[in-house]
Design an enzyme around this catalytic site. Structure first.
Site, PDB file in Angstrom:
ATOM      1  N   GLU A 265       0.943  -1.014   0.002  1.00  0.00           N
ATOM      2  CA  GLU A 265       0.040   0.089   0.048  1.00  0.00           C
ATOM      3  C   GLU A 265       1.169   1.199   0.026  1.00  0.00           C
ATOM      4  O   GLU A 265       1.791   1.193   0.934  1.00  0.00           O
ATOM      5  CB  GLU A 265      -0.918   0.045   1.374  1.00  0.00           C
ATOM      6  N   HIS A 284      -7.746   1.982   0.935  1.00  0.00           N
ATOM      7  CA  HIS A 284      -8.121   1.808   2.301  1.00  0.00           C
ATOM      8  C   HIS A 284      -8.847   2.981   2.966  1.00  0.00           C
ATOM      9  O   HIS A 284      -8.388   3.593   3.875  1.00  0.00           O
ATOM     10  CB  HIS A 284      -6.492   1.561   2.937  1.00  0.00           C
TER      11      HIS A 284
HETATM   12  C1  DGY Z   1      -7.572   0.125  11.044  1.00  0.00           C
HETATM   13  O1  DGY Z   1      -8.086   1.045  11.819  1.00  0.00           O
HETATM   14  O2  DGY Z   1      -6.979  -0.680  11.281  1.00  0.00           O
HETATM   15  C2  DGY Z   1      -8.330   0.429   9.679  1.00  0.00           C
HETATM   16  O3  DGY Z   1      -7.777  -0.501   8.906  1.00  0.00           O
HETATM   17  C3  DGY Z   1      -8.337   1.834   9.333  1.00  0.00           C
HETATM   18  O4  DGY Z   1      -9.348   2.573   9.879  1.00  0.00           O
END
Ligand code: DGY
Length: 323
Positions: A265, A284
């Protein structure tokens, strides 16, 4: 009395930011991109607290370089796979996270991806914009029914359960594979992983990333899925082997996938996955509603301030630190 000094790796939404700035002496990283590892190390050195995001790798060597005064790490995310929890616990540093608050928002988005992939919403939009819509067609952009289909949920924590509640509204049969124990629930059927892979029309991932779940979905798992299967990932990218996913989508081993998370990512613009029409990718954003991101920032500030005050963190990802 002087205020504790902290480093905050990205701008926070209001009102969390103002509350933080009133309580501590904070340096807030102003850029859109995260600080690179050397800068992060430099900026954390000598600070009493660190408020970070899931894009920041917080490993043992960073904690070492930070110094013994570092007494809290507050991660503004529920997932903490970017933080070496064992190292933090060993060093007596509590690590905060943001569980619960993003459950429904994330489940909404998982279901949005499921629906979009099933009914080819992204392809349909491109079809219209590309001037391909010449008439109503009996076989144009045929998708799959969600109503009455079988949904396999892998991981049945808060978010997995919230997705199951949405599935109930669509009359779906819900299979669950949960590596940890799951409480009795007569709206779902608990099963082993192979049965879930073989019987599900949709598979949605809701497990944390760790050494047991890394590449949990790989070539063998894809080979067990039905050709019409649609895979949804709003958990963490590395839970799915990206090469195996590419092959499965390219060869028609599965029908479609929709990802909110990828490995790596962000995904580089020339990544082979981006050549596939039967794949939807979002950057994401499953928890990205205005309200939820604001609450996540508030929780992260609560955790940071509690840690700086020597109090137990309201949401602690390594409670063993208190033993
Ligand atoms: C998290 O909080 O782990 C999510 O992937 C993003 O909000």
């Amino acid at each position: 009395m002087s205020k504790p000094i902290v480093f905050v790796t990205r701008m926070l939404p209001q009102p969390a930011l103002s509350r933080l700035l009133e309580a501590v002496d904070a340096e807030v990283w102003p850029a859109e991109l995260p600080p690179d590892p050397d800068t992060l190390r430099l900026k954390t050195a000598g600070r009493d607290g660190l408020l970070c995001l899931l894009t920041d790798r917080i490993d043992d060597s960073l904690m070492e370089a930070a110094g013994l005064q570092l007494r809290v790490i507050s991660n503004c995310a529920v997932g903490v796979d970017n933080v070496d929890l064992a190292a933090a616990t060993r060093r007596g540093i509590p690590v905060g996270n943001t569980p619960g608050i993003l459950t429904e928002t994330t489940a909404d988005f998982a279901f949005a991806l499921l629906m979009a992939a099933a009914r080819r919403v992204v392809e349909a939009d491109a079809y219209v914009r590309d001037g391909k819509w010449h008439t109503w067609g009996l076989t144009t952009l045929l998708g799959q029914d969600v109503y009455g289909a079988t949904l396999g949920i892998i991981g049945f924590g808060r978010i997995g359960q919230a997705v199951a509640r949405r599935a109930a509204g669509f009359g779906m049969r819900v299979l669950v594979y949960s590596p940890s124990t799951t409480q009795e629930d007569n709206t779902i059927t608990q099963t082993d992983l192979h049965t879930l892979l073989a019987e599900s029309d949709f598979i949605s991932l809701h497990i944390p990333l760790n050494k047991h779940t890394h590449h949990l979905i790989g070539p063998d798992e894809f080979s067990r899925m039905k050709p019409g299967t649609i895979l949804i990932n709003t958990a963490r990218g590395p839970v799915v082997d990206p090469e195996a996913l590419y092959t499965a989508l390219k060869t028609g081993q599965i029908a479609r996938a929709a990802l909110d998370v990828t490995a790596p990512e962000p995904l580089p613009a020339d990544h082979p996955l981006l050549t596939l029409d039967n794949l939807i990718i979002a950057p994401h954003i499953a928890s990205a509603s205005q309200a939820t991101r604001g609450k996540m920032a508030e929780m992260a500030v609560d955790n940071l301030l509690a840690g700086l005050a020597g109090e137990r963190l309201p949401y602690c990802a390594n409670p063993a630190v208190y033993h």
